[in-house]
Design an enzyme around this catalytic site. Sequence first.
Site, mmCIF file in Angstrom:
data_model
loop_
_atom_site.group_PDB
_atom_site.id
_atom_site.type_symbol
_atom_site.label_atom_id
_atom_site.label_comp_id
_atom_site.label_asym_id
_atom_site.label_seq_id
_atom_site.Cartn_x
_atom_site.Cartn_y
_atom_site.Cartn_z
ATOM 1 N N CYS A 1 -1.980 -4.402 9.571
ATOM 2 C CA CYS A 1 -0.983 -5.391 9.699
ATOM 3 C C CYS A 1 -0.365 -5.391 10.872
ATOM 4 O O CYS A 1 -0.535 -5.541 11.999
ATOM 5 C CB CYS A 1 -0.109 -5.352 8.552
ATOM 6 S SG CYS A 1 0.928 -6.851 8.120
ATOM 7 N N HIS B 1 -4.349 -6.011 4.114
ATOM 8 C CA HIS B 1 -3.734 -4.509 3.481
ATOM 9 C C HIS B 1 -4.688 -4.092 2.802
ATOM 10 O O HIS B 1 -4.530 -4.053 1.342
ATOM 11 C CB HIS B 1 -2.536 -4.688 2.884
ATOM 12 C CG HIS B 1 -1.165 -4.897 3.646
ATOM 13 N ND1 HIS B 1 -0.378 -3.904 4.143
ATOM 14 C CD2 HIS B 1 -0.633 -6.185 4.382
ATOM 15 C CE1 HIS B 1 0.550 -4.451 4.923
ATOM 16 N NE2 HIS B 1 0.251 -6.038 4.961
ATOM 17 N N GLU C 1 -5.103 -1.021 2.011
ATOM 18 C CA GLU C 1 -4.451 0.011 0.864
ATOM 19 C C GLU C 1 -4.175 -0.372 -0.155
ATOM 20 O O GLU C 1 -3.615 0.318 -0.966
ATOM 21 C CB GLU C 1 -3.707 0.596 1.847
ATOM 22 C CG GLU C 1 -2.251 0.514 2.156
ATOM 23 C CD GLU C 1 -2.049 -0.820 2.992
ATOM 24 O OE1 GLU C 1 -1.193 -1.329 3.443
ATOM 25 O OE2 GLU C 1 -3.009 -1.572 3.512
#
Length: 542
Positions: free
Chosen positions: A432, A520, A522
Amino acid sequence: MRKCKRKILGVLFMSAMLFSAWPAVYGSEADGGQRVERQERLGTDEEEREIPEEEVSQGWKARERQRFYLDSNLERLTGWQKINGNWYYFDEEGWMQTGWLEDGGKRYYLKDNGVMQTGWILEQKQWYFADGTGAMRTGWLHKGGSWFYLQENGAMCTGWKDIGGTWYYFRPGNGDMMTGWVRDRETWYYMSGSGAMQTGWLKHGTAWYYLSGSGAMAKDWTQVRGSWYYLNDHGAMQTGWLHRGNNWFYLNEDGVMQTGWLHRRGVWYYLNRSGAMLTGWQVVGSSWYYFDGDGAMQSGWICLEGSWYYLGGNNDGAMKTGWIRNGGRNYYLTPGGIWKDIRLAVIGNNEAGAITTAAKFVEMGVDATVVTGNFEISRYDGIIIPGGGDLDPARYGQTNTASGNIDNILDERQIDAVKQCVAAGKPIFGICKGVQLINVVFGGTLNQSISGHMGVWHTVSVSRSGWFSNIYSGSVRVLSYHHQSIRDLADGFQADMRAGDGTIEAISNNEKHIYGVQFHPEQMNNEVGNRCIRQFVEVCAK
């Protein structure tokens, strides 16, 4: 006339005196199963002298070294005759025969004194046997508790003899048939209870033996019908573990040498094509295995010379490479099987974005740490720039029109970490804000405000080339939390993913080992998100 009669009587008297000595030399012998050696004929000058033609009395007479016998009618005896308990044979002219005699399809042996022999006869270093009738025997003979074999000429066999397609062994000298184990020169043979030489497998006592086609007892390694066996120095077949030379072998309960995988008492072993047990690192099939000094296959985590490996487990044992999951955690093993404690620095502050990112990388098997202070690249294998606030637009030559939550101190630390990694040739991964910072550091620009990407799942298309094409193909769904995006892509980078509206969602620079995603991974908590994280860890492990 009286003088002539006296002379004849004198000769006859001397002859009677001389012949009275013959029984002592040529008399019969009791057989009793005992062997009698040939006796030489004894003679005197008187015996050899011719006697007058007038044969005037019954009994033995001699002429020209030959003997004959006159009966009571003073006629010469012919054929078989029994005299004083002994048998003799006289030809048609009445001459006494000696030596071998053929009569009525049978052979007889007459000693030098003419007496027909019975029992064992030794003639020219050969033994013969004549039965009670005097006839010479051939074939099998059972005498004195032993078996003998007499050939067609009557000669007793010694040593090896093929009889009717079966081999027998007769004791040299004695001639009695052998049974049980027989040693001839340096080789052992086994003769059954019938005397027949055995071939093939033989169980004697509690041990197995192998007798070749020639009957010779096998020793050492022996191949039988495509299988290998080991016969010890005594010929006994071995089973179980066998140590020969510098190698261990395993022989099953049937004695067959094993090859390939062997499972014994909960332990796996591997025996190569020669049957030798493997130790240490070995390739079996297309996989690596590790066998300890006792040959036992290792499984699970093992440490060898300071490096950790993971070997299958659950009776597999094959060395693993790439990603594995063990104990609720993922690990990456290099192509050489070594687990590397990969240390990654998440350059950020102690806030949710950095902590969540570090936790995800730890879950993937990496020692990831949030670095909030000074950064030293020598302590790490790569860095991660996590999501966060916006960059100061001045860094990419724009005035601030829609940027907020700017942290120039953090940005400087992150930019410094990127430069250290580039100088050291170590990988960088941006998420990001991180991908935006990477683009700016290398000369790219940003869009300060876009819509439709804040907290949404959306589809992105994957380029057919580039680093991310090794991870994804076609299109995938991702989770985005951004209101800014890459505008001008920095030199040396390529766009690997784009959203439907054209927004760049992933970039890469393989030469510098720099990669970044606008979404994202994660926070996606699925395989799509995990793939790109694992792929980056693999780069760091090299």
